[in-house]
Design an enzyme around this catalytic site. Structure first.
Site, PDB file in Angstrom:
ATOM      1  N   LYS A 116       0.824  -1.214   0.000  1.00 20.48           N
ATOM      2  CA  LYS A 116       0.000   0.000   0.000  1.00 20.48           C
ATOM      3  C   LYS A 116       0.853   1.257   0.000  1.00 20.48           C
ATOM      4  O   LYS A 116       0.497   2.250  -0.625  1.00 20.48           O
ATOM      5  CB  LYS A 116      -0.936   0.023   1.219  1.00 20.48           C
ATOM      6  CG  LYS A 116      -2.066  -0.972   1.087  1.00 20.48           C
ATOM      7  CD  LYS A 116      -3.209  -0.641   2.021  1.00 20.48           C
ATOM      8  CE  LYS A 116      -4.382  -1.573   1.761  1.00 20.48           C
ATOM      9  NZ  LYS A 116      -5.489  -1.358   2.650  1.00 20.48           N
ATOM     10  N   LYS A 200      -5.058  -9.062  -6.746  1.00 17.58           N
ATOM     11  CA  LYS A 200      -6.259  -9.326  -5.940  1.00 17.58           C
ATOM     12  C   LYS A 200      -7.394  -8.410  -6.371  1.00 17.58           C
ATOM     13  O   LYS A 200      -7.144  -7.263  -6.735  1.00 17.58           O
ATOM     14  CB  LYS A 200      -5.857  -9.014  -4.495  1.00 17.58           C
ATOM     15  CG  LYS A 200      -6.661  -9.595  -3.410  1.00 17.58           C
ATOM     16  CD  LYS A 200      -6.102  -9.117  -2.071  1.00 17.58           C
ATOM     17  CE  LYS A 200      -6.166  -7.619  -1.929  1.00 17.58           C
ATOM     18  NZ  LYS A 200      -5.929  -7.096  -0.581  1.00 17.58           N
ATOM     19  N   LYS A 203     -11.436  -2.985  -3.741  1.00 21.12           N
ATOM     20  CA  LYS A 203     -12.339  -1.868  -4.013  1.00 21.12           C
ATOM     21  C   LYS A 203     -11.580  -0.653  -4.504  1.00 21.12           C
ATOM     22  O   LYS A 203     -12.172   0.296  -4.964  1.00 21.12           O
ATOM     23  CB  LYS A 203     -13.195  -1.544  -2.785  1.00 21.12           C
ATOM     24  CG  LYS A 203     -12.525  -1.727  -1.455  1.00 21.12           C
ATOM     25  CD  LYS A 203     -13.542  -1.944  -0.335  1.00 21.12           C
ATOM     26  CE  LYS A 203     -12.864  -2.510   0.902  1.00 21.12           C
ATOM     27  NZ  LYS A 203     -13.765  -2.950   1.919  1.00 21.12           N
TER      28      LYS A 203
HETATM   29  P1  TYM Z   1     -10.810  -5.538   4.220  1.00 19.90           P
HETATM   30  O1  TYM Z   1     -11.820  -4.535   4.606  1.00 19.90           O
HETATM   31  O2  TYM Z   1      -9.779  -5.152   3.213  1.00 19.90           O
HETATM   32  O3  TYM Z   1     -11.522  -6.845   3.731  1.00 19.90           O
HETATM   33  C1  TYM Z   1     -12.525  -7.460   4.521  1.00 19.90           C
HETATM   34  C2  TYM Z   1     -12.439  -8.969   4.381  1.00 19.90           C
HETATM   35  O4  TYM Z   1     -12.567  -9.323   2.991  1.00 19.90           O
HETATM   36  C3  TYM Z   1     -11.469 -10.149   2.606  1.00 19.90           C
HETATM   37  N1  TYM Z   1     -11.121  -9.864   1.203  1.00 19.90           N
HETATM   38  C4  TYM Z   1     -10.966 -10.799   0.272  1.00 19.90           C
HETATM   39  N2  TYM Z   1     -11.107 -12.146   0.313  1.00 19.90           N
HETATM   40  C5  TYM Z   1     -10.913 -12.813  -0.838  1.00 19.90           C
HETATM   41  N3  TYM Z   1     -10.569 -12.218  -2.017  1.00 19.90           N
HETATM   42  C6  TYM Z   1     -10.409 -10.883  -2.093  1.00 19.90           C
HETATM   43  N4  TYM Z   1     -10.092 -10.305  -3.245  1.00 19.90           N
HETATM   44  C7  TYM Z   1     -10.625 -10.106  -0.916  1.00 19.90           C
HETATM   45  N5  TYM Z   1     -10.574  -8.780  -0.650  1.00 19.90           N
HETATM   46  C8  TYM Z   1     -10.883  -8.647   0.656  1.00 19.90           C
HETATM   47  C9  TYM Z   1     -10.334  -9.754   3.548  1.00 19.90           C
HETATM   48  O5  TYM Z   1      -9.357 -10.774   3.627  1.00 19.90           O
HETATM   49  C10 TYM Z   1     -11.081  -9.527   4.837  1.00 19.90           C
HETATM   50  O6  TYM Z   1     -11.303 -10.758   5.503  1.00 19.90           O
HETATM   51  N6  TYM Z   1      -7.637  -5.438   8.137  1.00 19.90           N
HETATM   52  C11 TYM Z   1      -8.878  -5.988   7.613  1.00 19.90           C
HETATM   53  C12 TYM Z   1     -10.093  -5.640   8.461  1.00 19.90           C
HETATM   54  C13 TYM Z   1      -9.946  -5.919   9.908  1.00 19.90           C
HETATM   55  C14 TYM Z   1     -10.052  -7.183  10.542  1.00 19.90           C
HETATM   56  C15 TYM Z   1      -9.879  -6.941  11.922  1.00 19.90           C
HETATM   57  C16 TYM Z   1     -10.300  -8.480  10.047  1.00 19.90           C
HETATM   58  C17 TYM Z   1      -9.698  -5.010  10.888  1.00 19.90           C
HETATM   59  N7  TYM Z   1      -9.666  -5.623  12.096  1.00 19.90           N
HETATM   60  C18 TYM Z   1      -9.917  -7.997  12.867  1.00 19.90           C
HETATM   61  C19 TYM Z   1     -10.332  -9.515  10.996  1.00 19.90           C
HETATM   62  C20 TYM Z   1     -10.152  -9.276  12.349  1.00 19.90           C
HETATM   63  C21 TYM Z   1      -9.136  -5.437   6.226  1.00 19.90           C
HETATM   64  O7  TYM Z   1      -8.603  -4.419   5.830  1.00 19.90           O
HETATM   65  O8  TYM Z   1     -10.080  -6.116   5.524  1.00 19.90           O
END
Ligand code: TYM
Length: 341
Positions: A116, A200, A203
């Protein structure tokens, strides 16, 4: 203190809308886990969103949209705790304590930060760098033992284990924080970009054609799958035959995720089929599965009072679990707490 009851925690950031990867890699799997023999806590992690500047006019709408996505997909606030992170201040408090446990060398190894920040590492926010410590706080504030996530979050859950172990060790509190397990299963834990199978789906990608948004209508979904990049070969008759064909493999995985089968079963069904057959079948399946969810999301987004009520109630429930754990953490670390009842 060492026997922690099973508890699930996971979160989704409200930055931009939800895309298919969030659904298949995370939210759909949360729904599948719900109602089993453990407590489940799901969060809209708004404090994480601001690691990159968010327009204050849009943050509330994005928070409500992710909440609508959870609800429309089947998260039931009577069965799971559903709330937004900033309404439970204990997350930010524990994150600070963990900033003083985590080591700079550990943060430097985080591949998501490197991706990032890119060449711009001097200019990104300090929050983007510290982000994994806040994520550790999210999880450990509830003594969560299981964390369902997509593949891209595995390293952050592993860091959470390191922070838990170091805290327990440094403060002589063996077993106080559990070492949570990342749960990364199913066919679609890494949904790839529709135009480039080496990236990947996200968004924040440049072109909207790269991803399926949870709010896309049927025509848009069909168009995006039709234009998805593939190779000229038909589908093979074994999974092995998809080696070195990332775009083809991705579409097969998406089909398997949506139809709740395995990639093997999809290959068996479509062995020898060309894209002229497979892509329309995939588009139809996606419209069938996602259409009702996006309709329900749209309905819920018009009822902000109800969404806000659900989040407020969820935050009360979350805080009732979190606050005693935060208080114990302060006590273990030796803070003077004379205000405590
Ligand atoms: P975030 O908001 O980027 O994504 C949320 C969840 O979606 C999954 N994900 C994907 N899975 C498969 N293929 C993809 N292309 C894809 N894009 C996103 C992510 O793996 C995630 O599970 N840091 C985390 C949010 C977070 C979190 C937490 C998660 C904050 N605190 C505590 C678990 C536990 C994040 O940015 O996810």
């Amino acid at each position: 203190m060492t026997n922690h009851t099973p508890r699930v925690f996971s979160g989704v950031k409200p930055s931009g809308g939800l895309q298919l990867g969030n659904y298949l890699g995370a939210i759909k799997r949360f729904v599948d886990m719900q109602g089993q023999d453990f407590e489940a806590i799901f969060c809209v992690v708004d404090l994480h969103a601001i690691t990159v500047w968010q327009d204050p006019k849009e943050l509330k709408a994005a928070t409500r949209e992710v909440t609508a996505g959870y609800l429309a997909a089947g998260i039931d606030p009577a069965k799971s705790v559903l709330f937004n992170q900033s309404q439970v201040p204990a997350h930010a408090e524990l994150a600070w304590l963990f900033n003083c446990v985590a080591r700079v060398g550990w943060m430097n190894r985080m591949t998501q930060f490197k991706d990032k920040a890119g060449k711009n590492a001097e200019k990104v926010s300090l929050g983007l760098y510290a982000y994994p410590a806040l994520m550790a706080a999210d999880i450990l504030l509830y003594h969560a033992t299981h964390v369902p996530v997509g593949e891209d979050q595995k390293q952050h859950v592993e860091l959470t284990r390191d922070i838990a172990a170091k805290f327990n060790h440094d403060y002589g509190a063996e077993g106080f924080f559990p070492l949570p397990e990342p749960i990364i299963d199913g066919p679609a834990t890494r949904v790839m970009n529709l135009r480039d199978g080496s990236k990947k789906m996200s968004k924040s990608g440049e072109s909207d054609m790269e991803r399926i948004n949870m709010t896309d209508d049927a025509d848009t979904i069909a168009k995006k799958f039709k234009k998805a990049r593939t190779d000229p070969e038909p589908l093979p008759d074994t999974l092995e035959g998809l080696k070195g064909r990332p775009e083809a493999r991705n579409l097969v995985d998406i089909y398997a995720g949506l139809s709740e089968t395995s990639p093997e079963a999809v290959i068996t069904e479509f062995a020898g089929a060309g894209w002229g057959k497979f892509k329309p079948a995939l588009a139809d399946l996606a419209v069938e599965k996602l259409g009702p969810i996006s309709e329900e999301m749209a309905r819920l987004m018009n009822d902000t009072v109800e969404i806000d009520r659900v989040l407020a109630q969820g935050a009360e429930k979350a805080e009732a679990i979190a606050q005693p754990i935060l208080d114990q953490t302060y006590d273990i670390m030796g803070f003077l707490r004379s205000r405590k009842g």
